[in-house]
Write a protein that holds these residues in place. Structure first.
Motif, PDB file in Angstrom:
ATOM      1  N   ARG B 168      45.209 -23.740  13.718  1.00 34.03           N
ATOM      2  CA  ARG B 168      45.703 -24.159  15.017  1.00 34.03           C
ATOM      3  C   ARG B 168      45.148 -23.215  16.015  1.00 34.03           C
ATOM      4  O   ARG B 168      44.750 -23.540  17.177  1.00 34.03           O
ATOM      5  CB  ARG B 168      46.918 -24.729  15.421  1.00 34.03           C
ATOM      6  CG  ARG B 168      47.342 -25.416  16.500  1.00 34.03           C
ATOM      7  CD  ARG B 168      48.540 -26.252  16.586  1.00 34.03           C
ATOM      8  NE  ARG B 168      49.633 -25.288  16.205  1.00 34.03           N
ATOM      9  CZ  ARG B 168      50.733 -25.832  15.972  1.00 34.03           C
ATOM     10  NH1 ARG B 168      51.265 -27.056  15.668  1.00 34.03           N
ATOM     11  NH2 ARG B 168      51.880 -24.917  15.420  1.00 34.03           N
ATOM     12  N   ALA B 169      45.888 -21.834  15.716  1.00 34.21           N
ATOM     13  CA  ALA B 169      45.482 -20.795  16.719  1.00 34.21           C
ATOM     14  C   ALA B 169      43.965 -20.347  16.762  1.00 34.21           C
ATOM     15  O   ALA B 169      43.531 -20.407  17.710  1.00 34.21           O
ATOM     16  CB  ALA B 169      46.202 -19.412  16.271  1.00 34.21           C
ATOM     17  N   ARG B 171      41.818 -22.959  16.304  1.00 34.21           N
ATOM     18  CA  ARG B 171      41.193 -24.115  17.346  1.00 34.21           C
ATOM     19  C   ARG B 171      41.378 -23.720  18.812  1.00 34.21           C
ATOM     20  O   ARG B 171      40.552 -23.720  19.637  1.00 34.21           O
ATOM     21  CB  ARG B 171      41.510 -25.188  16.941  1.00 34.21           C
ATOM     22  CG  ARG B 171      40.748 -25.843  15.618  1.00 34.21           C
ATOM     23  CD  ARG B 171      41.482 -27.165  15.583  1.00 34.21           C
ATOM     24  NE  ARG B 171      42.707 -27.163  15.070  1.00 34.21           N
ATOM     25  CZ  ARG B 171      43.720 -27.993  15.439  1.00 34.21           C
ATOM     26  NH1 ARG B 171      43.449 -29.120  16.120  1.00 34.21           N
ATOM     27  NH2 ARG B 171      44.848 -28.232  14.942  1.00 34.21           N
ATOM     28  N   ALA B 172      42.691 -23.126  19.177  1.00 38.47           N
ATOM     29  CA  ALA B 172      43.065 -22.816  20.329  1.00 38.47           C
ATOM     30  C   ALA B 172      42.110 -21.864  20.957  1.00 38.47           C
ATOM     31  O   ALA B 172      41.496 -21.891  22.185  1.00 38.47           O
ATOM     32  CB  ALA B 172      44.369 -22.436  20.581  1.00 38.47           C
ATOM     33  N   VAL B 175      38.743 -23.232  21.859  1.00 35.92           N
ATOM     34  CA  VAL B 175      38.759 -23.927  23.231  1.00 35.92           C
ATOM     35  C   VAL B 175      38.653 -23.216  24.342  1.00 35.92           C
ATOM     36  O   VAL B 175      38.048 -23.090  25.294  1.00 35.92           O
ATOM     37  CB  VAL B 175      39.870 -24.925  23.186  1.00 35.92           C
ATOM     38  CG1 VAL B 175      39.889 -25.594  24.192  1.00 35.92           C
ATOM     39  CG2 VAL B 175      39.775 -25.917  21.876  1.00 35.92           C
ATOM     40  N   ASN B 176      39.514 -22.338  24.573  1.00 34.66           N
ATOM     41  CA  ASN B 176      39.735 -21.285  25.565  1.00 34.66           C
ATOM     42  C   ASN B 176      40.430 -20.083  25.251  1.00 34.66           C
ATOM     43  O   ASN B 176      41.683 -19.970  25.026  1.00 34.66           O
ATOM     44  CB  ASN B 176      40.291 -22.136  26.678  1.00 34.66           C
ATOM     45  CG  ASN B 176      40.555 -21.285  28.111  1.00 34.66           C
ATOM     46  OD1 ASN B 176      40.404 -20.112  28.097  1.00 34.66           O
ATOM     47  ND2 ASN B 176      40.477 -22.024  29.115  1.00 34.66           N
ATOM     48  N   ALA B 180      44.397 -19.107  25.085  1.00 36.81           N
ATOM     49  CA  ALA B 180      44.732 -18.727  23.764  1.00 36.81           C
ATOM     50  C   ALA B 180      45.823 -17.335  24.066  1.00 36.81           C
ATOM     51  O   ALA B 180      47.060 -17.184  23.361  1.00 36.81           O
ATOM     52  CB  ALA B 180      43.992 -18.469  22.959  1.00 36.81           C
ATOM     53  N   VAL B 183      49.203 -17.924  25.630  1.00 35.26           N
ATOM     54  CA  VAL B 183      50.320 -18.490  24.907  1.00 35.26           C
ATOM     55  C   VAL B 183      50.771 -17.419  23.724  1.00 35.26           C
ATOM     56  O   VAL B 183      51.744 -17.656  22.947  1.00 35.26           O
ATOM     57  CB  VAL B 183      50.020 -19.755  24.231  1.00 35.26           C
ATOM     58  CG1 VAL B 183      49.702 -20.836  25.587  1.00 35.26           C
ATOM     59  CG2 VAL B 183      48.986 -19.698  23.348  1.00 35.26           C
ATOM     60  N   GLY B 184      49.948 -16.499  23.629  1.00 32.48           N
ATOM     61  CA  GLY B 184      50.393 -15.419  22.756  1.00 32.48           C
ATOM     62  C   GLY B 184      49.827 -15.280  21.289  1.00 32.48           C
ATOM     63  O   GLY B 184      50.205 -14.403  20.373  1.00 32.48           O
ATOM     64  N   ILE B 185      48.531 -15.672  21.188  1.00 28.52           N
ATOM     65  CA  ILE B 185      47.558 -15.802  20.268  1.00 28.52           C
ATOM     66  C   ILE B 185      46.738 -14.439  20.197  1.00 28.52           C
ATOM     67  O   ILE B 185      46.155 -13.949  21.333  1.00 28.52           O
ATOM     68  CB  ILE B 185      46.675 -16.928  20.159  1.00 28.52           C
ATOM     69  CG1 ILE B 185      47.448 -18.039  19.901  1.00 28.52           C
ATOM     70  CG2 ILE B 185      45.474 -16.450  18.947  1.00 28.52           C
ATOM     71  CD1 ILE B 185      46.603 -19.537  20.022  1.00 28.52           C
ATOM     72  N   ASP B 186      46.966 -13.406  19.258  1.00 30.11           N
ATOM     73  CA  ASP B 186      45.956 -12.298  19.027  1.00 30.11           C
ATOM     74  C   ASP B 186      44.511 -12.835  18.937  1.00 30.11           C
ATOM     75  O   ASP B 186      44.123 -12.922  17.676  1.00 30.11           O
ATOM     76  CB  ASP B 186      46.383 -11.691  18.196  1.00 30.11           C
ATOM     77  CG  ASP B 186      45.939 -10.242  18.198  1.00 30.11           C
ATOM     78  OD1 ASP B 186      44.725 -10.068  18.737  1.00 30.11           O
ATOM     79  OD2 ASP B 186      46.219  -9.452  17.465  1.00 30.11           O
ATOM     80  N   THR B 187      43.775 -12.877  19.830  1.00 28.60           N
ATOM     81  CA  THR B 187      42.335 -13.476  19.737  1.00 28.60           C
ATOM     82  C   THR B 187      41.552 -12.351  18.932  1.00 28.60           C
ATOM     83  O   THR B 187      40.537 -13.008  18.234  1.00 28.60           O
ATOM     84  CB  THR B 187      41.669 -13.706  20.989  1.00 28.60           C
ATOM     85  OG1 THR B 187      41.632 -12.689  21.971  1.00 28.60           O
ATOM     86  CG2 THR B 187      42.382 -14.895  21.957  1.00 28.60           C
TER      87      THR B 187
END
Lengths: 248, 293
Positions: B168-169, B171-172, B175-176, B180, B183-187
């Motif tokens: 899910r992370a 995919r997020a 998307v953007n 991401a 919201v706290g995702i380590d891209t």
């Protein structure tokens, strides 16, 4: 105000921008616990950039940002949200192809998993329409619902400070009222809020204090009620700042 | 042409198509995370076969273990490549990153040549040289392995994407990226994971095919361009489209052998690539524009 409330956010001499262009030039500001503070100013004054600099989406080039006493200048956004700063960004930045529920769960991913259900109940309580739309994709929501989802997603992180960038932009008056009602409710529950808003009158009406930003720095600061009476601020309502906007 | 012959071509198309699908999935995963075409993707395919051969023939490991080592080691190479080269480009400028992947591709094939020599190297068939008859057409057991492993990888990837927090992370992030991050995702971690997965998928394809074709240091670019064509054909950024694109490309090649000549087989991918880019740049399953909400 008998006892001095705790400072949540303090910003000193903050500079930030894109490449060599500094959009934010030497900002000093402070937000105390439980306050709703509004940042107003003309288009291009640097309000959005300031918010982005606070959470680390735009790295500050000088100055310091302290959050709950901790120096968070240049902290990466994914760390800042863990520290307790949640941003409702300009243009909402939802995960369009994903469901409302997935968007909210992504918002909650910095919190303990056991909190997610409680957080969901809380935001559905605040925006009941999101509960009805929970399995719909974010892209299919109306503008107002998308804005609610953007606020709700930020709340899922259980922030100590909520930053909102133009939550009323492009929305119908009825929806704006609903969103500001929700912000009011959050403030009453004790959440600290820093709001950037084009509609200065609306925002100041709901705020404790306000800052007026002009070409990258703070031009004026004061209690919201005083700012509403200020002649210069009244001019901003009409979208004119004595022509100085053009010179920037 | 009889039905049996036709079926034979269909089976061949499926076999090659699933290889292209695995390579295309690698392109798609990295594109989704970074917005960049990874031109080193074909080298992951080469390394999958080569490192498996090395583990089997040089280290003397049993074949299943050697295959596992080959895929895992290639995944590690993909991760190191991301950490050491891609991530070092701090601004993430796509053009610069693409050039880095082109350079990486050259480095990887040169290293393979240096370490494993210039010759073709074989790997035994996974379970012997048998074949089964499907309505009169011959289906080699190794082809069943290829189809099965591809199906397994696709299902596994689907599960990862749709049923796990990591997916899910990812995919997020696709998307953007900024959304991401807030919201706290380590891209950056998601990019590394994408390279690991893309390398593993390419390696799996290389491993599965090597018993039929042998492998060499220079097999990467050809398969890379076909996987790229398949990814473009399906529509970049969408895993399902990558699989469809791979299978369609495999079929087109097979049909071209049946009805035109095998001489032009390798040109088909390029023709398809150009045709898609001219006429339908978003791919057969892509939407007309990449909107961001």
């Amino acid at each position: 105000m008998s006892s001095e409330p705790r400072t949540v956010l303090s910003v000193e001499g903050l500079h930030a921008g894109y490449g060599h262009v500094a959009v934010v030039r030497g900002i000093d500001m402070r937000v105390a616990e439980g306050e709703l503070v509004t940042l107003i100013g003309a288009n291009g004054a640097g309000k959005s950039t300031l918010l982005k600099a606070l959470v680390g989406l735009v790295p500050p080039s000088a100055g310091t940002v302290r959050f709950l006493g901790e120096d968070i200048t240049r902290m990466r956004p994914e760390r800042a949200v863990r520290a307790g700063l949640a941003l409702v960004p300009e243009g909402r930045m939802l995960f369009g192809p994903m469901s409302v529920e997935e968007n909210l769960e992504l918002g909650a991913q910095v919190t303990d998993r056991t909190q997610t259900v409680g957080s969901l109940e809380r935001v559905f309580d605040l925006f009941p329409v999101l509960a009805e739309r929970r399995s719909q994709t974010a892209a299919t929501l109306s503008g107002g619902e998308q804005q609610m989802l953007a606020v709700a997603r930020a709340l899922m992180a259980r922030p100590r400070l909520l930053l909102l960038d133009e939550p009323s932009l492009g929305l119908a008056p009825k929806v704006i009222k609903e969103i500001f009602g929700a912000l009011r409710k959050l403030k009453d529950e004790g959440l600290t809020i820093l709001l950037v808003e084009q509609d200065a009158r609306l925002a100041l009406k709901h705020s404790d204090r306000g800052y007026v930003m002009r070409t990258g720095s703070i031009a004026l600061a004061g209690d919201a009620a005083d700012l509403l009476e200020d002649d210069d601020v009244r001019l901003i309502y009409l979208g004119a700042w004595r022509g100085e906007g053009e010179s920037s | 042409m009889g039905g049996t012959e036709l079926l034979q071509f269909v089976l061949a198309g499926l076999k090659n198509g699933s290889i292209y699908a695995l390579v295309a999935l690698g392109f798609t995963l990295i594109y989704a995370a970074t917005g960049v075409i990874n031109f080193a993707q074909g080298e992951f395919y080469m390394l999958g076969g080569m490192l498996s051969v090395w583990a089997y023939a040089d280290l003397g490991l049993p074949l299943p273990l050697a295959g596992l080592v080959g895929v895992a080691a290639t995944a590690a190479v993909g991760g190191v490549f991301e950490l050491g080269a891609i991530r070092q480009r701090k601004d993430g400028d796509p053009l610069a990153l693409i050039v880095i992947t082109v350079g990486g591709s050259m480095v990887l094939s040169s290293m393979a040549r240096h370490l494993f020599g210039p010759n073709e190297r074989p790997l035994p068939l996974f379970s012997g040289g048998g074949s089964v008859s499907v309505f009169g057409a011959v289906l080699e057991v190794q082809t069943i392995w290829i189809l099965g492993l591809t199906a397994l990888a696709v299902v596994g990837l689907w599960y990862l994407y749709n049923r796990t927090g990591l997916g899910r992370a990812m995919r997020a992030c696709a998307v953007n990226r900024d959304a991401a991050r807030i919201v706290g995702i380590d891209t950056r971690l998601m990019v590394t994971v994408s390279f690991l997965l893309a390398a593993a998928l390419g390696a799996l394809a290389g491993l599965a095919v090597t018993p039929l074709t042998q492998t060499a240091f220079d097999v990467g670019p050809t398969v890379g361009i076909k996987g790229f064509a398949a990814a473009i054909l399906g529509g970049l950024g969408n895993p399902i489209a990558a699989v469809v694109g791979g299978l369609v490309l495999g079929m087109l090649e097979s049909v071209s052998i049946a009805f035109i000549s095998s001489t032009y087989k390798d040109a088909i991918a390029l023709i398809v690539l150009l045709a898609v880019l001219f006429m339908r740049p978003q791919g057969i399953l892509g939407r007309s524009s990449r909107e961001k909400v």
